[in-house]
Design an enzyme around this catalytic site. Structure first.
Site, PDB file in Angstrom:
ATOM      1  N   LYS A  53       0.851  -1.205   0.000  1.00  0.00           N
ATOM      2  CA  LYS A  53       0.000   0.000   0.000  1.00  0.00           C
ATOM      3  C   LYS A  53       0.882   1.249   0.000  1.00  0.00           C
ATOM      4  O   LYS A  53       0.621   2.216  -0.721  1.00  0.00           O
ATOM      5  CB  LYS A  53      -0.953  -0.023   1.203  1.00  0.00           C
ATOM      6  N   GLN A  97      -5.037  -2.091   9.255  1.00  0.00           N
ATOM      7  CA  GLN A  97      -4.910  -3.394   8.606  1.00  0.00           C
ATOM      8  C   GLN A  97      -5.454  -4.501   9.513  1.00  0.00           C
ATOM      9  O   GLN A  97      -5.148  -4.543  10.707  1.00  0.00           O
ATOM     10  CB  GLN A  97      -3.429  -3.646   8.269  1.00  0.00           C
ATOM     11  N   ASP A 120     -11.277   1.918   3.246  1.00  0.00           N
ATOM     12  CA  ASP A 120     -11.584   0.488   3.113  1.00  0.00           C
ATOM     13  C   ASP A 120     -13.059   0.237   2.788  1.00  0.00           C
ATOM     14  O   ASP A 120     -13.412  -0.845   2.323  1.00  0.00           O
ATOM     15  CB  ASP A 120     -11.291  -0.235   4.442  1.00  0.00           C
TER      16      ASP A 120
HETATM   17  N1  GUN Z   1      -6.925  -7.474   5.629  1.00  0.00           N
HETATM   18  C1  GUN Z   1      -7.143  -8.196   4.515  1.00  0.00           C
HETATM   19  N2  GUN Z   1      -7.687  -7.413   3.559  1.00  0.00           N
HETATM   20  C2  GUN Z   1      -7.806  -6.178   4.090  1.00  0.00           C
HETATM   21  C3  GUN Z   1      -8.287  -4.941   3.573  1.00  0.00           C
HETATM   22  O1  GUN Z   1      -8.740  -4.818   2.433  1.00  0.00           O
HETATM   23  N3  GUN Z   1      -8.229  -3.896   4.439  1.00  0.00           N
HETATM   24  C4  GUN Z   1      -7.759  -4.014   5.703  1.00  0.00           C
HETATM   25  N4  GUN Z   1      -7.764  -2.924   6.459  1.00  0.00           N
HETATM   26  N5  GUN Z   1      -7.310  -5.134   6.201  1.00  0.00           N
HETATM   27  C5  GUN Z   1      -7.339  -6.212   5.392  1.00  0.00           C
END
Ligand code: GUN
Length: 288
Positions: A53, A97, A120
């Protein structure tokens, strides 16, 4: 042999369009968007995702801050951190996350993030918006899947879509988005009896089960579009693989996403889009 859907290529093109857009922001708005990503602890998959990211932000010109917090942090401390970032006018997008350590309620964390910074699309207000068709932030992976289908020239209208998995992050929202795109949608899961008889009906099969190579050729209708959301380790070789047994399914399917290089890069590209969208919303620049 199936067409291999190149998620990496499509995501690169989305990111280069975003980079051009972001380059115009300093003169228009005085600054670029700022995304804050919080990682709690050292979950190996989260380490990789969070790094990817940050790299995407750098490639596009989005300001990125990664906060790494100790796995022993209390829920209250994390909520206080989120509260302060919610109130920081220089932060446009904020995500924590997942998964989180056991002492922290994921639901409470998701709810605590300002819905206008919720890149998200996990906040209850954004989830409600998806199901009620009111303005909302779309969750990144389902949004990426719909974009992959569109870019590949696949219109879900009138097709039978089967989704394996019913998580809040992928299964449920992608089912809703396929339904809104006029597919007829079936959701299956671990308790589904005779899953192959269900999946063989699918023109579009989305697999978000979290089980390495669980979908085999006998479960796929010839010519079907197979979207693999899995990110697993092959129990034999230890190498990265998806929820779909690619070598078995690719000769049968009409189109298939590889792992890596399919859905994963699209999730990140959509996260970048959402960050720009949060920024522009804040600047009062959308709906122009
Ligand atoms: N863990 C697995 N996929 C995601 C996601 O798209 N966003 C977040 N914040 N955590 C995750």
């Amino acid at each position: 042999m199936a067409t291999i859907i190149d998620g990496k290529k499509i995501s690169d093109s989305i990111k280069s369009t975003l980079a051009e857009q972001v380059a115009s922001f300093p003169s228009k708005y005085g600054r670029v968007p700022h995304l804050v990503v919080i990682r709690v602890g050292e979950d190996p998959a989260s380490v990789v995702y969070v790094r990817n990211k940050a790299r995407a932000c750098e490639a596009i010109g989005i300001k990125n801050t990664t906060l790494v917090l100790d796995a022993s942090i209390s829920e209250d401390e994390l909520l206080a951190k989120i509260k302060s970032l919610n109130g920081d006018d220089g932060v446009d997008g904020l995500l924590v996350q997942l998964p989180l350590p056991a002492q922290i309620s994921e639901a409470k964390v998701i709810e605590s993030i300002d819905k206008n910074k919720d890149v998200d699309g996990f906040h209850p207000a954004n989830v409600a918006g998806l199901w009620q068709k009111t303005p909302h932030m779309e969750p990144c992976t389902p949004k990426g899947i719909m974009r992959l289908l569109r870019e590949t020239g696949i219109d879900p209208k009138g097709k039978r879509a089967v989704v394996i998995g019913r998580s809040n992050i992928v299964g449920l929202p992608v089912a809703k988005m396929l339904l809104d795109a006029n597919a007829t949608v079936t959701l299956c899961h671990t308790r589904t009896v005779d899953m192959p008889s269900v999946t063989r009906e699918a023109d579009i099969l989305v697999v978000a089960a979290g089980r390495a190579k669980m979908v085999t050729a006998d479960m796929v209708k010839p010519g079907a579009v197979v979207i693999d959301v899995g990110m697993d380790r092959d129990p034999q070789s230890g190498s990265l693989c998806g929820d779909v047994d690619f070598d078995s399914v690719a000769p049968v399917a009409g189109a298939i996403t590889p792992v890596p290089g399919g859905v994963g890069p699209m999730t990140i590209a959509c996260l970048m889009q959402n960050t720009v969208e949060c920024f522009l919303n804040k600047m009062g620049a959308l709906d122009k």
